[in-house]
Enzyme design. Structure first.
Site, PDB file in Angstrom:
ATOM      1  N   HIS C  75      24.948  36.502  31.340  1.00 25.56           N
ATOM      2  CA  HIS C  75      24.504  37.020  32.635  1.00 25.56           C
ATOM      3  C   HIS C  75      23.634  35.976  33.328  1.00 25.56           C
ATOM      4  O   HIS C  75      23.853  35.636  34.495  1.00 25.56           O
ATOM      5  CB  HIS C  75      23.740  38.335  32.443  1.00 25.56           C
ATOM      6  CG  HIS C  75      22.955  38.771  33.633  1.00 25.56           C
ATOM      7  ND1 HIS C  75      23.549  39.219  34.792  1.00 25.56           N
ATOM      8  CD2 HIS C  75      21.621  38.808  33.871  1.00 25.56           C
ATOM      9  CE1 HIS C  75      22.610  39.524  35.683  1.00 25.56           C
ATOM     10  NE2 HIS C  75      21.436  39.278  35.154  1.00 25.56           N
ATOM     11  N   ASP C 104      31.884  14.744  58.537  1.00 27.88           N
ATOM     12  CA  ASP C 104      32.087  15.154  57.152  1.00 27.88           C
ATOM     13  C   ASP C 104      30.958  14.532  56.354  1.00 27.88           C
ATOM     14  O   ASP C 104      30.048  13.943  56.919  1.00 27.88           O
ATOM     15  CB  ASP C 104      33.457  14.714  56.615  1.00 27.88           C
ATOM     16  CG  ASP C 104      33.967  15.652  55.507  1.00 27.88           C
ATOM     17  OD1 ASP C 104      33.214  15.930  54.548  1.00 27.88           O
ATOM     18  OD2 ASP C 104      35.107  16.109  55.618  1.00 27.88           O
ATOM     19  N   TRP C 139      19.845  31.976  27.803  1.00 25.93           N
ATOM     20  CA  TRP C 139      20.297  30.881  28.682  1.00 25.93           C
ATOM     21  C   TRP C 139      19.483  29.621  28.460  1.00 25.93           C
ATOM     22  O   TRP C 139      19.925  28.521  28.719  1.00 25.93           O
ATOM     23  CB  TRP C 139      20.243  31.311  30.153  1.00 25.93           C
ATOM     24  CG  TRP C 139      18.921  31.147  30.830  1.00 25.93           C
ATOM     25  CD1 TRP C 139      17.853  31.991  30.753  1.00 25.93           C
ATOM     26  CD2 TRP C 139      18.524  30.078  31.697  1.00 25.93           C
ATOM     27  NE1 TRP C 139      16.821  31.526  31.520  1.00 25.93           N
ATOM     28  CE2 TRP C 139      17.203  30.351  32.116  1.00 25.93           C
ATOM     29  CE3 TRP C 139      19.159  28.934  32.185  1.00 25.93           C
ATOM     30  CZ2 TRP C 139      16.492  29.510  32.982  1.00 25.93           C
ATOM     31  CZ3 TRP C 139      18.461  28.103  33.049  1.00 25.93           C
ATOM     32  CH2 TRP C 139      17.136  28.397  33.436  1.00 25.93           C
ATOM     33  N   SER C 170      27.051  19.082  39.823  1.00 23.44           N
ATOM     34  CA  SER C 170      25.894  19.200  40.713  1.00 23.44           C
ATOM     35  C   SER C 170      25.326  17.841  41.068  1.00 23.44           C
ATOM     36  O   SER C 170      24.877  17.620  42.193  1.00 23.44           O
ATOM     37  CB  SER C 170      24.804  20.034  40.043  1.00 23.44           C
ATOM     38  OG  SER C 170      25.184  21.368  39.967  1.00 23.44           O
ATOM     39  N   HIS C 253      12.385  24.117  35.098  1.00 25.29           N
ATOM     40  CA  HIS C 253      11.525  24.571  36.174  1.00 25.29           C
ATOM     41  C   HIS C 253      11.969  24.074  37.544  1.00 25.29           C
ATOM     42  O   HIS C 253      12.128  24.882  38.459  1.00 25.29           O
ATOM     43  CB  HIS C 253      10.036  24.334  35.930  1.00 25.29           C
ATOM     44  CG  HIS C 253       9.329  25.214  36.871  1.00 25.29           C
ATOM     45  ND1 HIS C 253       9.081  26.546  36.598  1.00 25.29           N
ATOM     46  CD2 HIS C 253       9.021  25.027  38.170  1.00 25.29           C
ATOM     47  CE1 HIS C 253       8.595  27.104  37.697  1.00 25.29           C
ATOM     48  NE2 HIS C 253       8.548  26.208  38.656  1.00 25.29           N
ATOM     49  N   GLU C 255      14.768  23.539  38.341  1.00 22.60           N
ATOM     50  CA  GLU C 255      15.988  24.308  38.596  1.00 22.60           C
ATOM     51  C   GLU C 255      15.692  25.594  39.356  1.00 22.60           C
ATOM     52  O   GLU C 255      16.464  25.988  40.242  1.00 22.60           O
ATOM     53  CB  GLU C 255      16.683  24.613  37.262  1.00 22.60           C
ATOM     54  CG  GLU C 255      17.788  25.643  37.306  1.00 22.60           C
ATOM     55  CD  GLU C 255      19.012  25.192  38.089  1.00 22.60           C
ATOM     56  OE1 GLU C 255      19.079  23.999  38.447  1.00 22.60           O
ATOM     57  OE2 GLU C 255      19.880  26.036  38.361  1.00 22.60           O
ATOM     58  N   TYR C 257      13.477  26.093  41.517  1.00 26.79           N
ATOM     59  CA  TYR C 257      13.273  25.751  42.923  1.00 26.79           C
ATOM     60  C   TYR C 257      14.585  25.388  43.584  1.00 26.79           C
ATOM     61  O   TYR C 257      14.785  25.647  44.775  1.00 26.79           O
ATOM     62  CB  TYR C 257      12.212  24.659  43.070  1.00 26.79           C
ATOM     63  CG  TYR C 257      10.895  25.175  42.583  1.00 26.79           C
ATOM     64  CD1 TYR C 257      10.262  24.617  41.489  1.00 26.79           C
ATOM     65  CD2 TYR C 257      10.339  26.308  43.168  1.00 26.79           C
ATOM     66  CE1 TYR C 257       9.080  25.160  41.018  1.00 26.79           C
ATOM     67  CE2 TYR C 257       9.172  26.853  42.694  1.00 26.79           C
ATOM     68  CZ  TYR C 257       8.539  26.278  41.614  1.00 26.79           C
ATOM     69  OH  TYR C 257       7.392  26.832  41.126  1.00 26.79           O
ATOM     70  N   SER C 268      14.530  30.298  57.151  1.00 27.98           N
ATOM     71  CA  SER C 268      13.882  29.501  58.191  1.00 27.98           C
ATOM     72  C   SER C 268      14.781  29.272  59.391  1.00 27.98           C
ATOM     73  O   SER C 268      14.292  28.928  60.467  1.00 27.98           O
ATOM     74  CB  SER C 268      13.435  28.144  57.635  1.00 27.98           C
ATOM     75  OG  SER C 268      12.638  28.312  56.501  1.00 27.98           O
ATOM     76  N   HIS C 302       4.423  25.966  31.669  1.00 29.89           N
ATOM     77  CA  HIS C 302       3.958  27.346  31.813  1.00 29.89           C
ATOM     78  C   HIS C 302       4.977  28.308  31.195  1.00 29.89           C
ATOM     79  O   HIS C 302       4.684  29.483  31.016  1.00 29.89           O
ATOM     80  CB  HIS C 302       3.637  27.708  33.269  1.00 29.89           C
ATOM     81  CG  HIS C 302       4.821  27.753  34.197  1.00 29.89           C
ATOM     82  ND1 HIS C 302       4.779  27.222  35.455  1.00 29.89           N
ATOM     83  CD2 HIS C 302       6.053  28.291  34.081  1.00 29.89           C
ATOM     84  CE1 HIS C 302       5.935  27.427  36.066  1.00 29.89           C
ATOM     85  NE2 HIS C 302       6.733  28.073  35.249  1.00 29.89           N
ATOM     86  N   HIS C 303       6.150  27.798  30.860  1.00 27.68           N
ATOM     87  CA  HIS C 303       7.109  28.615  30.121  1.00 27.68           C
ATOM     88  C   HIS C 303       6.794  28.600  28.629  1.00 27.68           C
ATOM     89  O   HIS C 303       7.480  29.246  27.850  1.00 27.68           O
ATOM     90  CB  HIS C 303       8.525  28.083  30.331  1.00 27.68           C
ATOM     91  CG  HIS C 303       8.969  28.115  31.758  1.00 27.68           C
ATOM     92  ND1 HIS C 303       9.611  29.198  32.307  1.00 27.68           N
ATOM     93  CD2 HIS C 303       8.850  27.197  32.746  1.00 27.68           C
ATOM     94  CE1 HIS C 303       9.873  28.936  33.597  1.00 27.68           C
ATOM     95  NE2 HIS C 303       9.424  27.737  33.876  1.00 27.68           N
ATOM     96  N   THR C 328       3.936  27.663  48.823  1.00 27.15           N
ATOM     97  CA  THR C 328       4.780  28.831  48.996  1.00 27.15           C
ATOM     98  C   THR C 328       4.150  29.795  49.987  1.00 27.15           C
ATOM     99  O   THR C 328       4.809  30.320  50.888  1.00 27.15           O
ATOM    100  CB  THR C 328       4.976  29.533  47.642  1.00 27.15           C
ATOM    101  OG1 THR C 328       5.263  28.548  46.651  1.00 27.15           O
ATOM    102  CG2 THR C 328       6.111  30.533  47.705  1.00 27.15           C
ATOM    103  N   LYS C 331       4.556  28.730  53.561  1.00 28.26           N
ATOM    104  CA  LYS C 331       5.842  29.103  54.150  1.00 28.26           C
ATOM    105  C   LYS C 331       5.834  30.561  54.595  1.00 28.26           C
ATOM    106  O   LYS C 331       6.274  30.888  55.701  1.00 28.26           O
ATOM    107  CB  LYS C 331       6.966  28.901  53.138  1.00 28.26           C
ATOM    108  CG  LYS C 331       7.381  27.467  52.942  1.00 28.26           C
ATOM    109  CD  LYS C 331       8.443  27.422  51.851  1.00 28.26           C
ATOM    110  CE  LYS C 331       8.990  26.054  51.654  1.00 28.26           C
ATOM    111  NZ  LYS C 331      10.092  25.731  52.560  1.00 28.26           N
ATOM    112  N   ARG C 450      11.725  41.584  25.865  1.00 33.16           N
ATOM    113  CA  ARG C 450      13.007  41.182  26.418  1.00 33.16           C
ATOM    114  C   ARG C 450      14.044  41.091  25.319  1.00 33.16           C
ATOM    115  O   ARG C 450      13.705  40.978  24.138  1.00 33.16           O
ATOM    116  CB  ARG C 450      12.898  39.787  27.038  1.00 33.16           C
ATOM    117  CG  ARG C 450      12.070  39.686  28.268  1.00 33.16           C
ATOM    118  CD  ARG C 450      11.926  38.233  28.679  1.00 33.16           C
ATOM    119  NE  ARG C 450      13.129  37.730  29.337  1.00 33.16           N
ATOM    120  CZ  ARG C 450      13.163  36.589  29.995  1.00 33.16           C
ATOM    121  NH1 ARG C 450      12.097  35.825  30.051  1.00 33.16           N
ATOM    122  NH2 ARG C 450      14.274  36.175  30.572  1.00 33.16           N
TER     123      ARG C 450
END
Lengths: 200, 127, 600
Positions: C75, C104, C139, C170, C253, C255, C257, C268, C302-303, C328, C331, C450
């Site tokens: 998932h 293009d 994941w 990517s 991390h 990722e 963002y 925006s 922080h993870h 953040t 914004k 979890r």
């Protein structure tokens, strides 16, 4: 035909005044800095943490690796001469220098193969210990990059003999390949210092 | 910034073959010096010296062989972003894993295998 | 073959399968990404529905523990890599050239290649379900659970190989867009006149360019640990599982963002148009986006607050994580200020963008809580985190994506999604989001961990789990309404004018949908909101010349062939290395063909 489109590309408007392909390669090299930094970090983190031998001090052969380092360094010289030849319209200089670069690259790879086989013979493999895993992964991927570079340059050399497109665009194709090649060389400069010179 | 700039003309190379060969010679000399240094007994000066020498080689190849000095500043920025971030992450990771010698996770090796990570950080601390 | 497309009447484009397989047109590639991404979004949703059905009541019997582990792993992988990122890529592909006044991207074939490589990676990863089991280690794949010792099925190898292939896709796309945005802007379009969406695009590109290599190395190391007995992550052979965590999160991390910034860009763009006011504080919004990206590389541990980090790293990462709330917040306030005093038009696109602000803020608040290590010690690995991440990813990223879909649908298809159905779609998703994920805050705080496949009665978790499941079915209904709206709309005749919403950015200066060459005449840009400036100063668009002589790059099948070669390389890594060899040969052949084929 490629010449026409390359010339067309060189003439059309660009917002930053640079060639798209050169910009692509430089940004790609920024990415590659991260790739090799991660491999080097793994190596440094595991330094001194192997549970069993062989250990670097016992097995690394500095004189031989210095020779291969010298070979790769010289290949950078021949590469930059190839670019010079391409940009000055001297096709002979370009082709000979490209050939020399390719040969020097192959010699470097030969040294790597020799070193790897020696180590395996002395009991160091990918799975032996932390040193083996991180050393072979780092130098193996560097060697792969050299191999890709050799293929890249060989393709350009063959391409330059087939049609008159290559080399007459001001040498941009060769210059871009040169960027890649020099980068692979400077990664080796770092690897050589960190793995071979510092611990000795 | 988005003025009608044209793609850089196919400029002539900034250095000539003779100069390139001289640079090649300089690089060789530096490599020889590095070798000599690594076999000598410089003690705690060993690592900084070797790092400085390889940095010099690095800069020479990037600036002069890769023409970074002569090309658009944009290329320098692009490469520096990668290089600086890579260095920062490398230093952070090594620092995060720096163990003091009493740590249980240690190898058979103890000292002599050369803990470049530890050596590098020791130098940073001394400086 | 030269294509003087300008002389062809619009709408005569070929639509055969071969056209789509060989296209190098950024708009078609955008559609390919969008359709694929949406299908995988539905697949990820089905995985979620199964999970929620299993957890609706205590001691559920819908799936067993092993399948449950595969489901929550897939998932997340599906939603992150196969849905949200490709949907973002879909917008990048479609809009970047249009918004910067280009025809293009810088490298059209590379663009096609990145799509086909994405598709191979996506199919390879998803196929794991039928080839011995999907990856089931989460994941984030923490070692040593992912080692060959503990994760016996080959699912973990599908993980390493699949993600490596997806990462390549990517990376190629990011390099392409970065060069395009830097070097192919229309005359007068300085960097500080770029639409915020384009700024967010280039920031995302650099996040990927700089973070993908780190996880690539980690994946390689895991693959080698599992298949060649290397010693990186398994403690039993002297490895360090924490190394995996660091390498994963240095990528992981940035990722997140990557997942949110495109939606922030979309919001925006949408808010000013439907507030009939320019974006408030453009420079601040742009710099905040850049700041988030830069700081995003400094917060990864922080993870890992509960892994036994030393005090100094904990303090540093806590500080940087709290700091990242500042840009953040900037914004958020700028978006609110954009709406304040504006003449709001409540279109469905606007509904979604406004909801984004509210829901993302909720997710951000819980995020700031996790930034404190002692607080995180309670919250880590509980449903509190699940609540946080879904508020920012569903309430944030997905709502933003829907806003973009409704906003740009007329531009891409010439048709308008029905506003009535759209509002139903919106309310089902909005109510569903809150019903599903808000209770998870309570579940987490009352201790529900979890990744448990079931739970006993008597912990006080029963009610909220049931509510969350009802919420998830509400979400499903919302998606169904959207799908019905889509098919209903596509049956209409295209009728949208160039600029139905009164937008200010360049994509609205051409037809809906645009011709293959995007613009008859490349516009000249004088202001940050070019179309509003031209309208206010009565500047006419220059007329198209009698005969357009525009050279567009011809289609090519080499991107498809190269992608198939890469797929073979991946398949070989999962079976026999001989297949990898064949794959390499196909790749080399494709590169040769690519290099030699004429581009004019």
């Amino acid at each position: 035909m490629a010449a026409a489109s390359n010339a067309a590309q060189a003439e059309h408007h660009t917002s930053a005044g640079v060639d798209n392909r050169m910009l692509l390669m430089w940004i790609f090299l920024a990415s590659e800095c991260l790739f090799f930094a991660t491999l080097i970090s793994t190596y440094l983190i595991f330094q001194g943490e192997s549970l069993v031998g062989p250990l670097p001090g016992e097995i690394l052969d500095i004189p031989t690796t210095s020779a291969s380092t010298f070979v790769l360094l010289m290949s950078s010289v021949t590469m930059v001469l190839a670019v010079y030849g391409a940009q000055h319209g001297s096709k002979l200089m370009m082709k000979l220098s490209l050939l020399a670069t390719i040969l020097l690259g192959l010699i470097f790879l030969g040294f790597q193969v020799y070193e790897f086989r020696m180590f395996v013979h002395e009991g160091l493999t990918l799975s032996t210990n932390q040193f083996g895993s991180s050393f072979f992964l780092l130098t193996g991927f560097h060697g792969t990059h050299v191999g890709v570079g050799v293929l890249y340059l060989t393709s350009l050399l063959i391409g330059s003999t087939r049609r008159n497109g290559l080399g007459s665009d001001g040498g941009t194709h060769i210059e871009i390949a040169g960027l890649y090649w020099h980068f692979v060389d400077i990664v080796w400069i770092i690897i050589f210092t960190i793995i071979y010179l510092i611990p000795s | 910034m988005a003025s009608d700039a044209h793609a850089t003309e196919t400029h002539g190379p900034p250095l000539n073959p003779r100069q390139y060969l001289v640079i090649g010679l300089i690089l060789t000399v530096i490599t020889v010096v590095e070798l000599w240094v690594s076999y000598s007994s410089l003690g705690s000066l060993l690592v900084p010296t070797l790092l400085i020498l390889s940095t010099v080689k690095f800069i020479i190849v990037v600036a002069l062989f890769m023409h970074l000095k002569f090309e658009s500043r944009l290329f320098t920025w692009m490469f520096l972003v990668g290089l600086l971030l890579a260095s920062a992450i490398l230093i952070s990771l090594v620092a995060l894993f720096w163990n003091d010698p009493s740590d249980a996770l240690g190898g058979v090796t103890g000292e002599s295998s050369g803990h470049a990570g530890r050596l590098l950080l020791d130098q940073v601390r001394v400086l | 073959m030269a294509t003087a497309v300008g002389t062809l009447p619009m709408g005569h484009e070929e639509n055969s399968l071969w056209t789509w397989l060989t296209t190098v047109d950024h708009k078609k590639i955008g559609v390919l990404y969008g359709v694929s991404g949406f299908i995988f979004l539905l697949i990820g949703g089905l995985e979620a529905l199964t999970i929620r059905t299993q957890l609706a009541v205590p001691n559920g019997t819908v799936v067993d523990a092993d399948l449950f582990n595969q489901l929550f792993t897939m998932h997340a992988l599906t939603m992150i890599f196969l849905a949200v990122m490709p949907l973002g890529a879909s917008f990048f592909n479609y809009l970047v050239p249009l918004m910067i006044g280009a025809r293009d991207v810088a490298f059209p074939r590379l663009n096609a290649l990145s799509y086909w490589v994405f598709l191979s990676g996506a199919l390879l990863l998803t196929s794991s379900f039928v080839f011995g089991g999907a990856p089931s280690g989460g994941w984030f794949g923490y070692a040593p659970l992912t080692s060959s010792e503990y994760h016996i099925s080959s699912g973990m190898d599908f993980y390493t190989v699949g993600l490596a292939i997806l990462g390549t896709s990517s990376l190629m796309a990011s390099l392409n867009f970065a060069v395009t945005i830097i070097n192919m802007r229309a005359p007068g379009l300085t960097m500080m006149r770029l639409p915020v969406f384009i700024w967010m695009t280039i920031v995302v590109n650099f996040l990927l360019i700089l973070s993908l290599p780190v996880i690539t190395v980690a994946l390689i190391e895991l693959y080698f640990d599992r298949n060649f007995s290397t010693t990186f992550f398994s403690p039993s052979v002297g490895g360090d599982p924490i190394l995996w965590q660091h390498l994963f999160w240095v990528f992981g991390h940035p990722e997140v963002y990557v997942l949110i910034l495109p939606s922030m860009g979309i919001v925006s763009e949408v808010l000013p148009v439907f507030s009939r006011k320019p974006l408030f504080g453009y420079a601040a919004v742009v710099f905040a986006g850049v700041a988030i990206a830069v700081l995003g590389f400094a917060v990864w541990s922080h993870h890992m607050f509960t892994t036994g980090l030393d005090t100094v790293p904990q303090m540093v990462f806590s500080a940087t994580t709290m700091a990242i709330g500042v840009p953040t917040g900037i914004k958020i306030f700028n978006w609110l200020s954009t709406m304040y005093g504006g003449q709001i038009r409540f279109t469905v696109a606007m509904y979604f963008s406004v909801a984004f602000i509210a829901l993302f803020t909720i997710g951000g608040i819980s995020g700031v809580m996790h930034a404190s290590p002692p607080v995180d010690t309670q919250q880590q690995d509980t449903y509190f985190i699940v609540a946080h991440l879904h508020y920012v990813l569903f309430g944030g990223a997905i709502m933003g994506i829907f806003s973009g879909i409704y906003y740009w649908f007329p531009k891409m298809t010439g048709r308008f999604l029905d506003e009535g159905w759209g509002k139903l779609n919106f309310w089902l998703l909005f109510v569903g989001t809150n019903l599903t994920f808000f209770p998870m805050h309570f579940l987490g705080l009352s201790g529900m961990p979890r990744r448990i496949y079931t739970y006993d009665s008597g912990f006080g978790w029963d009610t909220w789990n049931m509510v969350a499941t009802i919420g998830s079915y509400t979400l499903a209904a919302g998606f169904l309404v959207f799908i019905l709206n889509f098919f209903k709309t596509m049956r209409q005749e295209p009728s949208a004018p160039n600029n139905p919403w009164g937008g200010s950015t360049l994509e609205w200066a051409t037809t809906s949908p645009p011709p293959e060459h995007d613009f008859d005449v490349i516009p000249e840009v004088r202001d940050r909101d070019p179309l509003w400036y031209d309208r206010d100063h009565n500047i006419e668009q220059p007329a198209a010349p009698e005969h357009l002589h525009i050279h567009m790059p011809p289609p090519s099948y080499f991107p498809l062939v190269l992608a198939m070669g890469l797929a073979l390389v991946g398949v070989g890594a999962l079976s026999h290395l001989a297949i990898t060899g064949l794959g390499v040969a196909v790749v080399v052949y494709a590169i040769w063909g690519w290099a030699l084929e004429p581009t004019d």
